[in-house]
Scaffold this motif. Sequence first.
Motif, PDB file in Angstrom:
ATOM      1  N   VAL A  22       0.837  -1.205   0.000  1.00 32.53           N
ATOM      2  CA  VAL A  22       0.000   0.000   0.000  1.00 32.53           C
ATOM      3  C   VAL A  22       0.868   1.250   0.000  1.00 32.53           C
ATOM      4  CG1 VAL A  22      -1.713   1.304   1.319  1.00 32.53           C
ATOM      5  CG2 VAL A  22      -1.929  -1.179   1.114  1.00 32.53           C
ATOM      6  N   ALA A  23       1.928   1.243   0.811  1.00 31.47           N
ATOM      7  CA  ALA A  23       2.806   2.412   0.919  1.00 31.47           C
ATOM      8  C   ALA A  23       3.525   2.711  -0.396  1.00 31.47           C
ATOM      9  CB  ALA A  23       3.820   2.204   2.036  1.00 31.47           C
ATOM     10  N   MET A  24       3.745   1.696  -1.208  1.00 32.60           N
ATOM     11  CA  MET A  24       4.428   1.915  -2.496  1.00 32.60           C
ATOM     12  C   MET A  24       3.617   2.815  -3.414  1.00 32.60           C
ATOM     13  SD  MET A  24       6.303  -1.688  -3.436  1.00 32.60           S
ATOM     14  CE  MET A  24       5.368  -1.766  -4.902  1.00 32.60           C
ATOM     15  N   LYS A  25       2.321   2.890  -3.200  1.00 30.56           N
ATOM     16  CA  LYS A  25       1.476   3.739  -4.054  1.00 30.56           C
ATOM     17  C   LYS A  25       1.606   5.218  -3.707  1.00 30.56           C
ATOM     18  CE  LYS A  25      -1.828   0.192  -5.130  1.00 30.56           C
ATOM     19  NZ  LYS A  25      -3.226  -0.165  -5.284  1.00 30.56           N
ATOM     20  N   ASP A  26       2.241   5.519  -2.564  1.00 28.32           N
ATOM     21  CA  ASP A  26       2.439   6.917  -2.167  1.00 28.32           C
ATOM     22  C   ASP A  26       3.565   7.511  -3.017  1.00 28.32           C
ATOM     23  OD1 ASP A  26       2.997   9.345  -0.961  1.00 28.32           O
ATOM     24  OD2 ASP A  26       2.728   8.578   1.071  1.00 28.32           O
ATOM     25  N   PRO A  27       3.267   8.550  -3.795  1.00 28.22           N
ATOM     26  CA  PRO A  27       4.305   9.113  -4.677  1.00 28.22           C
ATOM     27  C   PRO A  27       5.453   9.791  -3.915  1.00 28.22           C
ATOM     28  CG  PRO A  27       2.306  10.441  -4.762  1.00 28.22           C
ATOM     29  CD  PRO A  27       1.991   9.238  -3.930  1.00 28.22           C
ATOM     30  N   ASP A  28       5.244  10.125  -2.650  1.00 22.42           N
ATOM     31  CA  ASP A  28       6.298  10.778  -1.869  1.00 22.42           C
ATOM     32  C   ASP A  28       7.317   9.780  -1.312  1.00 22.42           C
ATOM     33  OD1 ASP A  28       5.052  13.204  -2.310  1.00 22.42           O
ATOM     34  OD2 ASP A  28       3.861  13.068  -0.462  1.00 22.42           O
ATOM     35  N   LEU A  29       7.023   8.492  -1.381  1.00 24.24           N
ATOM     36  CA  LEU A  29       7.916   7.468  -0.833  1.00 24.24           C
ATOM     37  C   LEU A  29       8.549   6.678  -1.960  1.00 24.24           C
ATOM     38  CD1 LEU A  29       5.569   6.088   1.976  1.00 24.24           C
ATOM     39  CD2 LEU A  29       7.415   7.742   2.242  1.00 24.24           C
ATOM     40  N   SER A  30       9.855   6.469  -1.853  1.00 23.79           N
ATOM     41  CA  SER A  30      10.519   5.667  -2.876  1.00 23.79           C
ATOM     42  C   SER A  30      10.306   4.183  -2.567  1.00 23.79           C
ATOM     43  CB  SER A  30      12.019   5.976  -2.930  1.00 23.79           C
ATOM     44  OG  SER A  30      12.674   5.440  -1.809  1.00 23.79           O
ATOM     45  N   THR A  31      10.239   3.407  -3.611  1.00 23.28           N
ATOM     46  CA  THR A  31      10.020   1.972  -3.464  1.00 23.28           C
ATOM     47  C   THR A  31      11.139   1.329  -2.640  1.00 23.28           C
ATOM     48  OG1 THR A  31       8.873   1.928  -5.582  1.00 23.28           O
ATOM     49  CG2 THR A  31       9.653  -0.173  -4.738  1.00 23.28           C
ATOM     50  N   GLY A  32      12.359   1.748  -2.901  1.00 23.53           N
ATOM     51  CA  GLY A  32      13.495   1.188  -2.161  1.00 23.53           C
ATOM     52  C   GLY A  32      13.409   1.466  -0.672  1.00 23.53           C
ATOM     53  N   THR A  33      13.022   2.679  -0.313  1.00 14.14           N
ATOM     54  CA  THR A  33      12.901   3.034   1.102  1.00 14.14           C
ATOM     55  C   THR A  33      11.788   2.238   1.770  1.00 14.14           C
ATOM     56  OG1 THR A  33      13.696   5.267   0.633  1.00 14.14           O
ATOM     57  CG2 THR A  33      12.527   4.939   2.713  1.00 14.14           C
ATOM     58  N   VAL A  34      10.658   2.132   1.082  1.00 13.23           N
ATOM     59  CA  VAL A  34       9.521   1.376   1.638  1.00 13.23           C
ATOM     60  C   VAL A  34       9.944  -0.052   1.922  1.00 13.23           C
ATOM     61  CG1 VAL A  34       7.258   0.401   1.087  1.00 13.23           C
ATOM     62  CG2 VAL A  34       7.718   2.806   0.612  1.00 13.23           C
ATOM     63  N   LEU A  64       8.471  -2.921  18.566  1.00 19.29           N
ATOM     64  CA  LEU A  64       7.915  -3.214  17.251  1.00 19.29           C
ATOM     65  C   LEU A  64       6.444  -2.792  17.187  1.00 19.29           C
ATOM     66  CD1 LEU A  64       8.312  -4.516  14.458  1.00 19.29           C
ATOM     67  CD2 LEU A  64       7.592  -6.660  15.485  1.00 19.29           C
ATOM     68  N   GLN A  65       5.708  -3.004  18.267  1.00 16.89           N
ATOM     69  CA  GLN A  65       4.295  -2.606  18.286  1.00 16.89           C
ATOM     70  C   GLN A  65       4.162  -1.087  18.144  1.00 16.89           C
ATOM     71  OE1 GLN A  65       2.383  -5.224  17.992  1.00 16.89           O
ATOM     72  NE2 GLN A  65       4.260  -6.358  18.406  1.00 16.89           N
ATOM     73  N   ILE A  66       5.023  -0.359  18.830  1.00 16.69           N
ATOM     74  CA  ILE A  66       4.995   1.109  18.744  1.00 16.69           C
ATOM     75  C   ILE A  66       5.320   1.558  17.329  1.00 16.69           C
ATOM     76  CG2 ILE A  66       6.173   3.210  19.532  1.00 16.69           C
ATOM     77  CD1 ILE A  66       6.416   1.736  22.302  1.00 16.69           C
ATOM     78  N   ALA A  67       6.319   0.924  16.716  1.00 16.68           N
ATOM     79  CA  ALA A  67       6.687   1.272  15.341  1.00 16.68           C
ATOM     80  C   ALA A  67       5.553   0.947  14.371  1.00 16.68           C
ATOM     81  CB  ALA A  67       7.954   0.527  14.939  1.00 16.68           C
ATOM     82  N   LEU A  68       4.843  -0.130  14.641  1.00 14.50           N
ATOM     83  CA  LEU A  68       3.725  -0.517  13.786  1.00 14.50           C
ATOM     84  C   LEU A  68       2.621   0.535  13.843  1.00 14.50           C
ATOM     85  CD1 LEU A  68       3.277  -3.008  12.011  1.00 14.50           C
ATOM     86  CD2 LEU A  68       1.943  -3.985  13.859  1.00 14.50           C
ATOM     87  N   VAL A  69       2.305   1.016  15.031  1.00 12.26           N
ATOM     88  CA  VAL A  69       1.299   2.071  15.166  1.00 12.26           C
ATOM     89  C   VAL A  69       1.804   3.354  14.500  1.00 12.26           C
ATOM     90  CG1 VAL A  69       0.061   3.539  16.803  1.00 12.26           C
ATOM     91  CG2 VAL A  69       0.274   1.101  17.255  1.00 12.26           C
ATOM     92  N   ALA A  70       3.069   3.678  14.709  1.00  9.65           N
ATOM     93  CA  ALA A  70       3.640   4.902  14.139  1.00  9.65           C
ATOM     94  C   ALA A  70       3.656   4.872  12.614  1.00  9.65           C
ATOM     95  CB  ALA A  70       5.055   5.121  14.668  1.00  9.65           C
ATOM     96  N   SER A  71       3.683   3.686  12.028  1.00  8.50           N
ATOM     97  CA  SER A  71       3.671   3.592  10.566  1.00  8.50           C
ATOM     98  C   SER A  71       2.345   4.081   9.975  1.00  8.50           C
ATOM     99  CB  SER A  71       3.955   2.156  10.111  1.00  8.50           C
ATOM    100  OG  SER A  71       2.873   1.303  10.423  1.00  8.50           O
ATOM    101  N   GLY A  72       1.371   4.326  10.845  1.00  5.72           N
ATOM    102  CA  GLY A  72       0.110   4.900  10.394  1.00  5.72           C
ATOM    103  C   GLY A  72       0.271   6.283   9.800  1.00  5.72           C
ATOM    104  N   VAL A  73       1.391   6.931  10.060  1.00 11.70           N
ATOM    105  CA  VAL A  73       1.670   8.236   9.450  1.00 11.70           C
ATOM    106  C   VAL A  73       1.735   8.091   7.924  1.00 11.70           C
ATOM    107  CG1 VAL A  73       3.427  10.038   9.235  1.00 11.70           C
ATOM    108  CG2 VAL A  73       2.860   9.102  11.479  1.00 11.70           C
ATOM    109  N   PHE A  74       2.239   6.949   7.451  1.00  8.43           N
ATOM    110  CA  PHE A  74       2.393   6.717   6.022  1.00  8.43           C
ATOM    111  C   PHE A  74       1.239   5.920   5.428  1.00  8.43           C
ATOM    112  CE2 PHE A  74       6.615   7.092   7.904  1.00  8.43           C
ATOM    113  CZ  PHE A  74       7.041   8.231   7.245  1.00  8.43           C
ATOM    114  N   VAL A  75       0.709   4.980   6.206  1.00 10.87           N
ATOM    115  CA  VAL A  75      -0.438   4.171   5.782  1.00 10.87           C
ATOM    116  C   VAL A  75      -1.470   4.274   6.907  1.00 10.87           C
ATOM    117  CG1 VAL A  75      -1.239   1.875   5.099  1.00 10.87           C
ATOM    118  CG2 VAL A  75       1.087   2.596   4.531  1.00 10.87           C
TER     119      VAL A  75
END
Length: 118
Positions: A22-34, A64-75
């Motif tokens: 899903v995050a790969m569809k964001d034009p602001d994020l590079s595929t490699g970084t994702v 890891l749980q905190i990072a998973l929730v924080a990833s909501g900024v992107f997805v």
Amino acid sequence: MRTLCSSTLVGEFFVIGFAALVAMKDPDLSTGTVWLVSGIAMVLCVALCGVITRPGGVALGWALQIALVASGVFVPTMFFLGAVFGALWWASVHYGRKIDEAKARFAAQRDESSPSGA
């Protein structure tokens, strides 16, 4: 505890992989970084399955749980899924420890009731 926590981590492994798609569809994020970030998180999930009972294993799981929730900024869906997996993680740790304690009590009772010569 190991079985419950590992099951949660394996579920997270797949959720992180799907979130990366899903995050790969964001034009602001590079595929490699994702895929770099997602790949590290996925490897961490698998590695934690092996070290969950060692000192610091549960704490790394919480990180890891905190990072998973924080990833909501992107997805944004990850805010919800991260909270769900955070609750599953808590339940896995909490009830897993209770099960381990009950198994230890049962084993101790069994050892006490067995004949000493056997």
